[in-house]
Scaffold this motif. Structure first.
Motif, mmCIF file in Angstrom:
data_model
loop_
_atom_site.group_PDB
_atom_site.id
_atom_site.type_symbol
_atom_site.label_atom_id
_atom_site.label_comp_id
_atom_site.label_asym_id
_atom_site.label_seq_id
_atom_site.Cartn_x
_atom_site.Cartn_y
_atom_site.Cartn_z
ATOM 1 N N SER A 1 0.256 28.648 16.019
ATOM 2 C CA SER A 1 -1.016 29.146 16.542
ATOM 3 C C SER A 1 -1.453 30.413 15.807
ATOM 4 O O SER A 1 -0.610 31.213 15.392
ATOM 5 C CB SER A 1 -0.847 29.447 18.035
ATOM 6 O OG SER A 1 -2.002 30.054 18.538
ATOM 7 N N ASN A 2 -2.748 30.591 15.680
ATOM 8 C CA ASN A 2 -3.250 31.851 15.128
ATOM 9 C C ASN A 2 -3.776 32.768 16.226
ATOM 10 O O ASN A 2 -4.393 33.792 15.946
ATOM 11 C CB ASN A 2 -4.325 31.581 14.061
ATOM 12 C CG ASN A 2 -3.661 31.276 12.713
ATOM 13 O OD1 ASN A 2 -2.675 31.918 12.335
ATOM 14 N ND2 ASN A 2 -4.174 30.287 12.011
ATOM 15 N N THR A 3 -3.567 32.345 17.473
ATOM 16 C CA THR A 3 -3.901 33.222 18.593
ATOM 17 C C THR A 3 -2.648 33.398 19.451
ATOM 18 O O THR A 3 -1.764 32.530 19.437
ATOM 19 C CB THR A 3 -5.022 32.601 19.475
ATOM 20 O OG1 THR A 3 -4.686 31.230 19.683
ATOM 21 C CG2 THR A 3 -6.378 32.707 18.835
ATOM 22 N N VAL A 4 -2.632 34.495 20.196
ATOM 23 C CA VAL A 4 -1.467 34.740 21.061
ATOM 24 C C VAL A 4 -1.561 33.803 22.267
ATOM 25 O O VAL A 4 -2.621 33.666 22.869
ATOM 26 C CB VAL A 4 -1.466 36.213 21.531
ATOM 27 C CG1 VAL A 4 -0.338 36.465 22.521
ATOM 28 C CG2 VAL A 4 -1.338 37.149 20.336
ATOM 29 N N LEU A 5 -0.443 33.150 22.582
ATOM 30 C CA LEU A 5 -0.440 32.253 23.748
ATOM 31 C C LEU A 5 0.448 32.871 24.828
ATOM 32 O O LEU A 5 1.558 33.333 24.526
ATOM 33 C CB LEU A 5 0.097 30.876 23.372
ATOM 34 C CG LEU A 5 -0.664 30.127 22.258
ATOM 35 C CD1 LEU A 5 0.028 28.825 21.900
ATOM 36 C CD2 LEU A 5 -2.104 29.847 22.685
ATOM 37 N N SER A 6 -0.041 32.865 26.059
ATOM 38 C CA SER A 6 0.751 33.477 27.125
ATOM 39 C C SER A 6 1.887 32.539 27.540
ATOM 40 O O SER A 6 1.817 31.325 27.321
ATOM 41 C CB SER A 6 -0.141 33.765 28.333
ATOM 42 O OG SER A 6 -0.521 32.534 28.906
ATOM 43 N N VAL B 1 -2.820 25.198 12.227
ATOM 44 C CA VAL B 1 -2.367 25.164 13.625
ATOM 45 C C VAL B 1 -1.945 23.755 14.039
ATOM 46 O O VAL B 1 -2.359 22.770 13.426
ATOM 47 C CB VAL B 1 -3.460 25.674 14.602
ATOM 48 C CG1 VAL B 1 -3.820 27.113 14.313
ATOM 49 C CG2 VAL B 1 -4.701 24.778 14.551
ATOM 50 N N GLY B 2 -1.128 23.698 15.089
ATOM 51 C CA GLY B 2 -0.721 22.386 15.591
ATOM 52 C C GLY B 2 0.634 22.439 16.264
ATOM 53 O O GLY B 2 1.098 23.505 16.673
ATOM 54 N N ILE B 3 1.227 21.287 16.356
ATOM 55 C CA ILE B 3 2.525 21.203 17.026
ATOM 56 C C ILE B 3 3.445 20.270 16.240
ATOM 57 O O ILE B 3 2.995 19.253 15.704
ATOM 58 C CB ILE B 3 2.359 20.751 18.498
ATOM 59 C CG1 ILE B 3 3.688 20.752 19.250
ATOM 60 C CG2 ILE B 3 1.716 19.377 18.615
ATOM 61 C CD1 ILE B 3 3.527 20.749 20.762
ATOM 62 N N GLU B 4 4.711 20.664 16.166
ATOM 63 C CA GLU B 4 5.706 19.831 15.497
ATOM 64 C C GLU B 4 6.810 19.528 16.501
ATOM 65 O O GLU B 4 7.435 20.451 17.044
ATOM 66 C CB GLU B 4 6.287 20.600 14.296
ATOM 67 C CG GLU B 4 7.380 19.834 13.590
ATOM 68 C CD GLU B 4 7.862 20.531 12.319
ATOM 69 O OE1 GLU B 4 7.610 21.752 12.171
ATOM 70 O OE2 GLU B 4 8.496 19.861 11.499
ATOM 71 N N PRO C 1 1.864 10.707 20.889
ATOM 72 C CA PRO C 1 1.390 10.906 19.507
ATOM 73 C C PRO C 1 2.178 10.044 18.527
ATOM 74 O O PRO C 1 3.310 9.640 18.812
ATOM 75 C CB PRO C 1 1.649 12.387 19.239
ATOM 76 C CG PRO C 1 2.070 12.999 20.513
ATOM 77 C CD PRO C 1 2.443 11.926 21.460
ATOM 78 N N LEU C 2 1.576 9.804 17.382
ATOM 79 C CA LEU C 2 2.221 8.993 16.351
ATOM 80 C C LEU C 2 2.945 9.926 15.385
ATOM 81 O O LEU C 2 2.309 10.775 14.744
ATOM 82 C CB LEU C 2 1.121 8.208 15.629
ATOM 83 C CG LEU C 2 1.474 6.878 14.984
ATOM 84 C CD1 LEU C 2 2.350 6.012 15.878
ATOM 85 C CD2 LEU C 2 0.193 6.132 14.656
ATOM 86 N N GLY C 3 4.260 9.797 15.318
ATOM 87 C CA GLY C 3 5.019 10.675 14.422
ATOM 88 C C GLY C 3 5.361 11.977 15.112
ATOM 89 O O GLY C 3 5.193 12.131 16.325
ATOM 90 N N TYR C 4 5.825 12.937 14.289
ATOM 91 C CA TYR C 4 6.365 14.180 14.849
ATOM 92 C C TYR C 4 5.364 15.327 14.910
ATOM 93 O O TYR C 4 5.668 16.356 15.503
ATOM 94 C CB TYR C 4 7.557 14.634 14.002
ATOM 95 C CG TYR C 4 8.771 13.731 14.132
ATOM 96 C CD1 TYR C 4 9.498 13.689 15.322
ATOM 97 C CD2 TYR C 4 9.191 12.936 13.074
ATOM 98 C CE1 TYR C 4 10.614 12.872 15.448
ATOM 99 C CE2 TYR C 4 10.302 12.113 13.190
ATOM 100 C CZ TYR C 4 11.003 12.086 14.382
ATOM 101 O OH TYR C 4 12.104 11.269 14.513
ATOM 102 N N THR C 5 4.211 15.180 14.243
ATOM 103 C CA THR C 5 3.318 16.335 14.160
ATOM 104 C C THR C 5 1.888 15.993 14.579
ATOM 105 O O THR C 5 1.440 14.861 14.425
ATOM 106 C CB THR C 5 3.243 16.863 12.705
ATOM 107 O OG1 THR C 5 2.844 15.782 11.864
ATOM 108 C CG2 THR C 5 4.572 17.419 12.233
ATOM 109 N N VAL C 6 1.193 17.011 15.094
ATOM 110 C CA VAL C 6 -0.245 16.906 15.363
ATOM 111 C C VAL C 6 -0.879 18.192 14.837
ATOM 112 O O VAL C 6 -0.506 19.294 15.268
ATOM 113 C CB VAL C 6 -0.540 16.756 16.881
ATOM 114 C CG1 VAL C 6 -2.041 16.534 17.099
ATOM 115 C CG2 VAL C 6 0.247 15.614 17.502
ATOM 116 N N GLY C 7 -1.801 18.058 13.914
ATOM 117 C CA GLY C 7 -2.400 19.233 13.259
ATOM 118 C C GLY C 7 -2.527 18.908 11.783
ATOM 119 O O GLY C 7 -1.694 18.166 11.238
#
Ligand code: URA
Length: 419
Positions: A400-405, A377-380, A242-248
């Motif tokens: 996330s707005n949903t629970v992730l296992s 939502v997204g990833i940093e 990815p470009l940079g530190y974040t996606v979202g």
């Protein structure tokens, strides 16, 4: 003239005349030429290719099939920027205010994103009240008054391309460098640019999987640009990571703002912004020395002029600048999950395609045109490729707005991170 003769000519590797290309594009756009006939011709082009002259004619005819934006009222040279797509790509949001603060006139129309993550317009739309759907008159007035406006593409630009792209998609003819080149350039020409700077991406998170194909595509677009009298330059960008530190969407706005303030600058992102910006300034006739142009851009980060231009644009398009001034105000998600490194070492790869799909599933992108996007939502990431990380150190936070296992997080880590 009839379509059968045109198909036969291309099937037999002969060059089509300007009139034949015009006849095809017009006839197909208005429905006089059937899908099965257009399919045969496109497949013949896919297999036998086209000369630069044919491709340029095809591009111009596709551009002329709908509205052509007239930006001449703005005055001066309008330089457009186009990327063939990336993951975590917030380049326009940083680059365009920055070059605008140096005198480049920026009249940017962007599409909404489909698949993977949101497009530039989706990212801008995550700023509360920011209006990406202003009228064309307001758009032009903004550029006249403050040198920049960034809006969503509302006009009927290159409908022939829309129809041909859908057809190519249904007959396995998307992966053709000449057809991709004319498709992209037709939309750029229709959007009123005088000159064009292209970022052609390659790798896991891009359309072109390797650098050689990306270069061939870029060079083909440059040749079309030259023949269509739209000077075009390009850079190639590695999109394996990815470009940079974040996606979202809002995460990328926050990163763009921090970049413009000089607070947090990813090395890879900086490289892309400076390369593209230096060319834009040059094409706009505001400085021939690329290295000097890069210095001026860095100066306008240090002295805050790039950031102030962004604020001015947001204000002008009704966006709530209190969110930009205080990034903590952006709504965050119900849940956050930290990913920690399972070893010491250099980060070799953060697989862009896997990350993009994961973030899209969190709700940051659209699978169908009608889907709603979740801006928060997204990833940093806290590190980028090439950085050293220690065992147990925080690599990223997932919003996330949903629970992730636990399992899904482990799977994601294992399939996307190489240390
Ligand atoms: N993007 C486009 O706009 N057109 C293509 O053909 C492929 C990617």
């Amino acid at each position: 003239m009839n379509i059968l003769e045109i198909i036969e000519k291309k099937r037999d590797k002969k060059e089509l005349s300007d009139e034949e290309i015009r006849y095809f594009v017009k006839g197909y756009t208005c429905g006089e030429i059937a899908d099965y006939q257009a399919s045969a011709l496109i497949m013949a082009i896919f297999i036998n290719g086209m000369t630069d002259k044919e491709l340029t004619m095809l591009t111009i005819e596709m551009a002329n099939s709908g509205d052509i934006l007239d930006l001449s009222k703005i005055g001066g040279i309008i330089v457009d920027k186009h990327s063939t797509g990336g993951v975590g790509d917030k380049v326009s949001i940083i680059l365009l205010p920055l070059v605008s603060s140096l005198g480049v006139k920026v009249a940017k129309m962007s599409g909404r994103g489909l698949g993977f993550t949101g497009g530039t317009v989706d990212k801008l739309a995550s700023i509360p009240n920011f209006n990406t759907e202003i009228t064309e008159e307001e758009f032009i007035k903004n550029v006249q008054d403050i040198n920049i406006s960034m809006i969503s593409q509302t006009r009927n630009l290159a409908p022939a391309d829309k129809k041909m792209y859908a057809l190519r998609d249904s007959i396995s003819c998307v992966e053709s460098i000449p057809l991709i080149a004319s498709s992209i350039m037709s939309k750029k020409i229709a959007s009123g640019a005088d000159k064009i700077v292209l970022e052609v991406t390659y790798g896991r998170g891009a359309f072109m999987k390797n650098i050689d194909d990306a270069k061939e595509l870029a060079e083909q677009m440059v040749r079309i640009g030259k023949l269509a009298d739209k000077e075009t330059t390009f850079i190639l960008t590695d999109m394996n990571n990815p470009l940079g530190y974040t996606v979202g969407n809002s995460l990328e706005i926050k990163e763009a703002v921090r970049f413009l303030r000089g607070e947090c600058i990813s090395k890879r992102l900086e490289h892309v912004v400076l390369e593209l910006g230096a060319s834009m300034i040059k094409l706009a006739g505001l400085g021939d020395d690329l290295e000097e142009n890069k210095k001026k851009m860095m100066e306008n980060i240090k002295n805050g002029k790039g950031y102030n231009k962004f604020i001015q644009m947001v204000k002008r398009q009704n966006g709530d600048i209190s969110y930009i001034e205080n990034l903590e105000k952006f709504e965050t998600t119900k849940f956050t999950y930290n990913l920690t490194s399972n070893r010491d070492g250099i980060i070799k790869q953060l697989k862009a395609d896997v990350i993009a799909k994961f973030v899209c599933e969190l709700g940051a992108g659209r699978i169908k045109k009608e889907d709603k996007i979740d801006s928060a939502v997204g990833i940093e990431f806290y590190k980028e490729v090439g950085d050293y990380i220690k065992l147990g150190e925080n690599l990223a936070t997932i919003y996330s707005n949903t629970v992730l296992s636990k399992n899904s997080l482990l799977n994601f880590y294992d399939s996307s991170v190489i240390i």
